[in-house]
Structure formats: C-alpha cells, structure tokens
Design a protein around this motif. Structure first.
Motif, mmCIF file in Angstrom:
data_model
loop_
_atom_site.group_PDB
_atom_site.id
_atom_site.type_symbol
_atom_site.label_atom_id
_atom_site.label_comp_id
_atom_site.label_asym_id
_atom_site.label_seq_id
_atom_site.Cartn_x
_atom_site.Cartn_y
_atom_site.Cartn_z
ATOM 1 N N THR A 178 -4.341 6.339 -1.134
ATOM 2 C CA THR A 178 -3.591 5.099 -1.003
ATOM 3 C C THR A 178 -3.918 4.201 -2.182
ATOM 4 O O THR A 178 -5.086 4.019 -2.530
ATOM 5 C CB THR A 178 -3.937 4.384 0.317
ATOM 6 N N THR A 199 0.979 5.334 0.095
ATOM 7 C CA THR A 199 0.233 6.555 0.384
ATOM 8 C C THR A 199 1.156 7.738 0.137
ATOM 9 O O THR A 199 2.199 7.861 0.782
ATOM 10 C CB THR A 199 -0.257 6.577 1.844
ATOM 11 N N ASP A 202 0.855 -1.189 0.000
ATOM 12 C CA ASP A 202 0.000 0.000 0.000
ATOM 13 C C ASP A 202 0.889 1.237 0.000
ATOM 14 O O ASP A 202 1.686 1.432 0.921
ATOM 15 C CB ASP A 202 -0.897 0.043 1.238
#
Length: 162
Positions: A95, A83, A81
C-alpha cells in the motif's frame, strides 16, 4: 409534435451520448461514492475496488471532488491509499499513501471548480503501474482538523490508460 417524433429524437440523443461516452477507451475506471448528508467524518473511509486489469501498463489516477457551496474552507486535504493486489499474490500486498491538497479558490477568491451550486474539481494523484491480472483497491479519507466536514457531496476515482 407527435409522440413518435419525440421518441425518435430522445432515442437519437441517447444514441449520440452513448457513442460519445464509449469513444473514450482510455478510461478504465470511473466511480464516485457519496458522502453522508450529515457530513463526512474523519474516520469514514471511502473504498473503491477495481476489477482485474485486462491489460497491464501505466495508468493515470485522478481524484474527483464535488463540493457544495456550503463547504467552509478554501482547500481540502485528502489521503489516498492505493493497494495493488498482484494476480498471483506472490508479491503480497503493498500500500502506498499519497496526500492530496486541493486548493478550491484562486488568490482573488474566485472558485476554481466548475459548476453553479455544486462544484467539480479534478486533481491528478499519481501514475500507477499494474500488470495484467492485477487489481487495485483505493481508500480515501480526509485529513482536515475538523472531525466532520460538511459540503462534500461526492468523491471519485478515475483511472486512464496512458
């Protein structure tokens, strides 16, 4: 061999190694996190917080994986992930998740990684576009059926300027 000569040789080797490492100005981030010796649990998320970028542009993101010879599977599935935190925070947080499947063995059963008892693998994740002043937080977790994975030593994230 005299002690002074040994110190001179060691200093020379360290200097050469430092010069060789510092010549790669494209690498802006390279960090590994250890996984627990008891095994990497599915809910254990590894977090990488990159400092504010001095320069905007396109960056290539790579996943580094170090696995011991006791890892019980032929591949691993990892969720990454990303971000991007904008410098002025006007765009909010966004994200983006990527699922990376690393095949660890060839079709004939040979290990693809480099090493002897600990094997290193590198997989391209994606290209990131960041602005000057932005920062990035990366979260990594596994997505395997087994809750606890044994044999995973380290997981790393590397960012290179394109």
């Amino acid at each position: 061999m005299s002690r002074n000569r040994i110190n001179y040789i060691l200093t020379l080797l360290i200097t050469v190694a430092t010069i060789l490492v510092s010549c790669n100005r494209k690498t802006v981030y390279d960090h590994y996190e250890h996984t627990p010796l008891t095994g990497w649990e599915k809910n254990d998320t590894l977090i990488y917080r990159m400092p504010v970028f001095d320069e905007g542009g396109e960056y290539s993101e790579t996943l580094g994986l170090r696995i011991g010879d006791n890892y019980p599977f032929t591949s691993i599935c990892i969720i990454v992930d990303n971000t991007i935190i904008s410098k002025d925070n006007t765009m909010g947080l966004s994200t983006v998740s990527d699922t990376i499947t690393c095949s660890l063995f060839d079709s004939d059963g040979s290990i693809k990684g480099n090493g002897v008892s600990i094997f290193q693998y590198n997989s391209h994740i994606k290209d990131l576009s960041v602005e000057k002043g932005d920062s990035v937080e990366v979260r990594v977790r596994h997505n395997m059926k087994r809750e606890i994975l044994h044999g995973i030593m380290d997981i790393g994230i590397q960012l290179n300027k394109k």
